[in-house]
Design a protein around this motif. Sequence first.
Motif, PDB file in Angstrom:
ATOM      1  N   ASN A  29       0.844  -1.188   0.000  1.00  0.00           N
ATOM      2  CA  ASN A  29       0.000   0.000   0.000  1.00  0.00           C
ATOM      3  C   ASN A  29       0.890   1.252   0.000  1.00  0.00           C
ATOM      4  OD1 ASN A  29      -1.719   2.171   0.666  1.00  0.00           O
ATOM      5  ND2 ASN A  29      -3.088   0.820   1.806  1.00  0.00           N
ATOM      6  N   PRO A  30       0.719   2.144  -0.970  1.00  0.00           N
ATOM      7  CA  PRO A  30       1.552   3.358  -1.001  1.00  0.00           C
ATOM      8  C   PRO A  30       1.449   4.191   0.268  1.00  0.00           C
ATOM      9  CG  PRO A  30       0.392   3.075  -3.081  1.00  0.00           C
ATOM     10  CD  PRO A  30      -0.170   2.063  -2.136  1.00  0.00           C
ATOM     11  N   PHE A  31       0.306   4.138   0.942  1.00  0.00           N
ATOM     12  CA  PHE A  31       0.153   4.900   2.174  1.00  0.00           C
ATOM     13  C   PHE A  31       1.018   4.309   3.292  1.00  0.00           C
ATOM     14  CE2 PHE A  31      -3.807   5.865  -0.103  1.00  0.00           C
ATOM     15  CZ  PHE A  31      -3.770   7.249  -0.048  1.00  0.00           C
ATOM     16  N   THR A  32       1.200   2.990   3.279  1.00  0.00           N
ATOM     17  CA  THR A  32       2.098   2.351   4.240  1.00  0.00           C
ATOM     18  C   THR A  32       3.535   2.787   3.998  1.00  0.00           C
ATOM     19  OG1 THR A  32       0.650   0.413   4.358  1.00  0.00           O
ATOM     20  CG2 THR A  32       2.917   0.147   5.147  1.00  0.00           C
ATOM     21  N   ILE A  33       3.898   2.863   2.732  1.00  0.00           N
ATOM     22  CA  ILE A  33       5.248   3.296   2.370  1.00  0.00           C
ATOM     23  C   ILE A  33       5.452   4.760   2.754  1.00  0.00           C
ATOM     24  CG2 ILE A  33       6.861   3.593   0.454  1.00  0.00           C
ATOM     25  CD1 ILE A  33       5.364   1.299  -0.953  1.00  0.00           C
ATOM     26  N   ALA A  34       4.438   5.576   2.511  1.00  0.00           N
ATOM     27  CA  ALA A  34       4.517   6.990   2.902  1.00  0.00           C
ATOM     28  C   ALA A  34       4.651   7.113   4.413  1.00  0.00           C
ATOM     29  CB  ALA A  34       3.276   7.735   2.423  1.00  0.00           C
ATOM     30  N   GLY A  35       3.992   6.220   5.130  1.00  0.00           N
ATOM     31  CA  GLY A  35       4.091   6.235   6.589  1.00  0.00           C
ATOM     32  C   GLY A  35       5.505   5.952   7.074  1.00  0.00           C
ATOM     33  N   SER A  36       6.215   5.053   6.381  1.00  0.00           N
ATOM     34  CA  SER A  36       7.600   4.758   6.775  1.00  0.00           C
ATOM     35  C   SER A  36       8.498   5.966   6.546  1.00  0.00           C
ATOM     36  CB  SER A  36       8.127   3.561   5.981  1.00  0.00           C
ATOM     37  OG  SER A  36       8.234   3.863   4.598  1.00  0.00           O
ATOM     38  N   PHE A  37       8.191   6.732   5.489  1.00  0.00           N
ATOM     39  CA  PHE A  37       8.950   7.952   5.225  1.00  0.00           C
ATOM     40  C   PHE A  37       8.720   8.981   6.339  1.00  0.00           C
ATOM     41  CE2 PHE A  37       8.559  12.322   3.578  1.00  0.00           C
ATOM     42  CZ  PHE A  37       9.877  12.573   3.237  1.00  0.00           C
ATOM     43  N   GLN A  39       7.787   8.420   9.356  1.00  0.00           N
ATOM     44  CA  GLN A  39       8.407   7.914  10.583  1.00  0.00           C
ATOM     45  C   GLN A  39       9.901   8.230  10.621  1.00  0.00           C
ATOM     46  OE1 GLN A  39       8.198   3.672  11.046  1.00  0.00           O
ATOM     47  NE2 GLN A  39       8.721   3.726  13.211  1.00  0.00           N
ATOM     48  N   GLU A  40      10.578   8.032   9.504  1.00  0.00           N
ATOM     49  CA  GLU A  40      12.009   8.330   9.450  1.00  0.00           C
ATOM     50  C   GLU A  40      12.271   9.823   9.656  1.00  0.00           C
ATOM     51  OE1 GLU A  40      14.603   6.502   9.315  1.00  0.00           O
ATOM     52  OE2 GLU A  40      13.801   4.525   8.827  1.00  0.00           O
ATOM     53  N   ILE A  41      11.430  10.661   9.071  1.00  0.00           N
ATOM     54  CA  ILE A  41      11.591  12.108   9.207  1.00  0.00           C
ATOM     55  C   ILE A  41      11.550  12.531  10.668  1.00  0.00           C
ATOM     56  CG2 ILE A  41      10.385  14.315   8.842  1.00  0.00           C
ATOM     57  CD1 ILE A  41      11.925  13.558   6.419  1.00  0.00           C
ATOM     58  N   THR A  43      11.930  10.480  13.402  1.00  0.00           N
ATOM     59  CA  THR A  43      12.691   9.674  14.371  1.00  0.00           C
ATOM     60  C   THR A  43      14.192   9.655  14.108  1.00  0.00           C
ATOM     61  OG1 THR A  43      12.324   7.648  13.062  1.00  0.00           O
ATOM     62  CG2 THR A  43      10.719   8.163  14.804  1.00  0.00           C
ATOM     63  N   SER A  44      14.622  10.062  12.919  1.00  0.00           N
ATOM     64  CA  SER A  44      16.047  10.019  12.587  1.00  0.00           C
ATOM     65  C   SER A  44      16.543  11.404  12.186  1.00  0.00           C
ATOM     66  CB  SER A  44      16.298   9.012  11.457  1.00  0.00           C
ATOM     67  OG  SER A  44      17.635   9.092  11.010  1.00  0.00           O
ATOM     68  N   ARG A  45      17.382  11.992  13.007  1.00  0.00           N
ATOM     69  CA  ARG A  45      17.936  13.306  12.699  1.00  0.00           C
ATOM     70  C   ARG A  45      18.825  13.239  11.456  1.00  0.00           C
ATOM     71  NH1 ARG A  45      20.967  16.425  17.433  1.00  0.00           N
ATOM     72  NH2 ARG A  45      18.834  16.330  18.227  1.00  0.00           N
ATOM     73  N   LYS A  46      19.580  12.158  11.332  1.00  0.00           N
ATOM     74  CA  LYS A  46      20.470  11.995  10.183  1.00  0.00           C
ATOM     75  C   LYS A  46      19.667  11.927   8.889  1.00  0.00           C
ATOM     76  CE  LYS A  46      24.188   9.020   8.463  1.00  0.00           C
ATOM     77  NZ  LYS A  46      24.981   7.790   8.724  1.00  0.00           N
ATOM     78  N   TYR A  47      18.579  11.188   8.906  1.00  0.00           N
ATOM     79  CA  TYR A  47      17.707  11.083   7.728  1.00  0.00           C
ATOM     80  C   TYR A  47      17.116  12.450   7.387  1.00  0.00           C
ATOM     81  CZ  TYR A  47      14.012   9.238   4.681  1.00  0.00           C
ATOM     82  OH  TYR A  47      13.183   8.979   3.622  1.00  0.00           O
ATOM     83  N   LEU A  48      16.634  13.149   8.397  1.00  0.00           N
ATOM     84  CA  LEU A  48      16.019  14.463   8.191  1.00  0.00           C
ATOM     85  C   LEU A  48      17.017  15.450   7.603  1.00  0.00           C
ATOM     86  CD1 LEU A  48      13.690  16.476   8.510  1.00  0.00           C
ATOM     87  CD2 LEU A  48      14.437  16.853  10.875  1.00  0.00           C
ATOM     88  N   LEU A  49      18.257  15.439   8.100  1.00  0.00           N
ATOM     89  CA  LEU A  49      19.272  16.369   7.596  1.00  0.00           C
ATOM     90  C   LEU A  49      19.585  16.109   6.119  1.00  0.00           C
ATOM     91  CD1 LEU A  49      21.748  16.526  10.618  1.00  0.00           C
ATOM     92  CD2 LEU A  49      20.250  18.346   9.799  1.00  0.00           C
ATOM     93  N   HIS A  50      19.712  14.834   5.764  1.00  0.00           N
ATOM     94  CA  HIS A  50      19.991  14.502   4.365  1.00  0.00           C
ATOM     95  C   HIS A  50      18.827  14.912   3.465  1.00  0.00           C
ATOM     96  CE1 HIS A  50      23.295  12.050   5.937  1.00  0.00           C
ATOM     97  NE2 HIS A  50      23.737  11.981   4.692  1.00  0.00           N
ATOM     98  N   PHE A  51      17.620  14.609   3.895  1.00  0.00           N
ATOM     99  CA  PHE A  51      16.449  14.943   3.074  1.00  0.00           C
ATOM    100  C   PHE A  51      16.305  16.457   2.935  1.00  0.00           C
ATOM    101  CE2 PHE A  51      11.869  15.797   2.547  1.00  0.00           C
ATOM    102  CZ  PHE A  51      11.642  15.082   1.387  1.00  0.00           C
ATOM    103  N   THR A  52      16.518  17.184   4.028  1.00  0.00           N
ATOM    104  CA  THR A  52      16.410  18.641   3.987  1.00  0.00           C
ATOM    105  C   THR A  52      17.467  19.250   3.087  1.00  0.00           C
ATOM    106  OG1 THR A  52      15.531  18.658   6.254  1.00  0.00           O
ATOM    107  CG2 THR A  52      16.398  20.737   5.387  1.00  0.00           C
ATOM    108  N   ALA A  53      18.701  18.731   3.153  1.00  0.00           N
ATOM    109  CA  ALA A  53      19.780  19.235   2.305  1.00  0.00           C
ATOM    110  C   ALA A  53      19.461  19.007   0.836  1.00  0.00           C
ATOM    111  CB  ALA A  53      21.091  18.550   2.671  1.00  0.00           C
TER     112      ALA A  53
END
Length: 278
Positions: A29-37, A39-41, A43-53
């Motif tokens: 389900n694409p909504f499940t996949i979107a939910g994992s994204f 969640q990472e945003i 819960t993970s500062r490293k993930y957020l920094l890379h995505f923001t950059a």
Amino acid sequence: MNPFGSMTHATVYIVITVCAFLILAVRANPFTIAGSFVQEIFTSRKYLLHFTAMITILFFNKLEMWVEKGMKYRADFTGAIYRIEGNFVANIQHWFHQDLLTYVSSYFYVVVFPAVMITSIALYTYQKNYKLFYAICYAIMFNYMIAIPFYLFFPVNEVWSFHPNVKLLILDVFPTFEQDYRPLSGLDNCFPSLHTSISVSMAVIAVQSRNKFWKYFVPCSSAFIIFTIFYLGIHWLSDMCAGVILGVVAARVALRIAEDRLVLGEHALMQPFNKNEY
């Protein structure tokens, strides 16, 4: 009826296409996949920094256009490119021109290109393949950082605006393309082709994926997008060649950095805690 009446229509098609790609790739389900994204945003500062950059660098192209307007430097290398290449793009348009191909090419240029980037991020996040997620972020940043100086100091206009026998075919499908899409990319932001370089980077990274559909589909879509830049009358052969080199180099460097960062992170986690150090 024109399928692309506005950028709003294009955005809707992009969302639908991303959902279709995710279903084909992981049968989830694409909504499940979107939910994992999401969640990472959160819960993970490293993930957020890379995505923001990565998102921040996408706005640099807009900044480049603003800087260019204030520059006194007014070179134009389009004529030189034309003298070297002649009728290459015009011949491709003449040989392949048909209405159905124009529709399909426009769809790939406007919709599939960003959909592949978005799906790649969502897919690698869902599969927790952080190496490829970080590689995507680095590759996109490298592509823009290297391309933007060329746009400022080596301006080349799009083929249709210079060559008398080349038409901007995308207008047959997306009549408001110049009004809606042009603010995202200047007319002389041609060399190197970012559609080519980013597509190639996505393909090089995708072949590292464990997902069979994605590792084969992305290189195929990349090859077709390269065809569309000629067929639609947008880029020169030189733009494509430079874009391929940039895309491959950016992807390889990005993969190497992403792998090194993951190894360093794992090494840090394995280090024993020594209370005498504190």
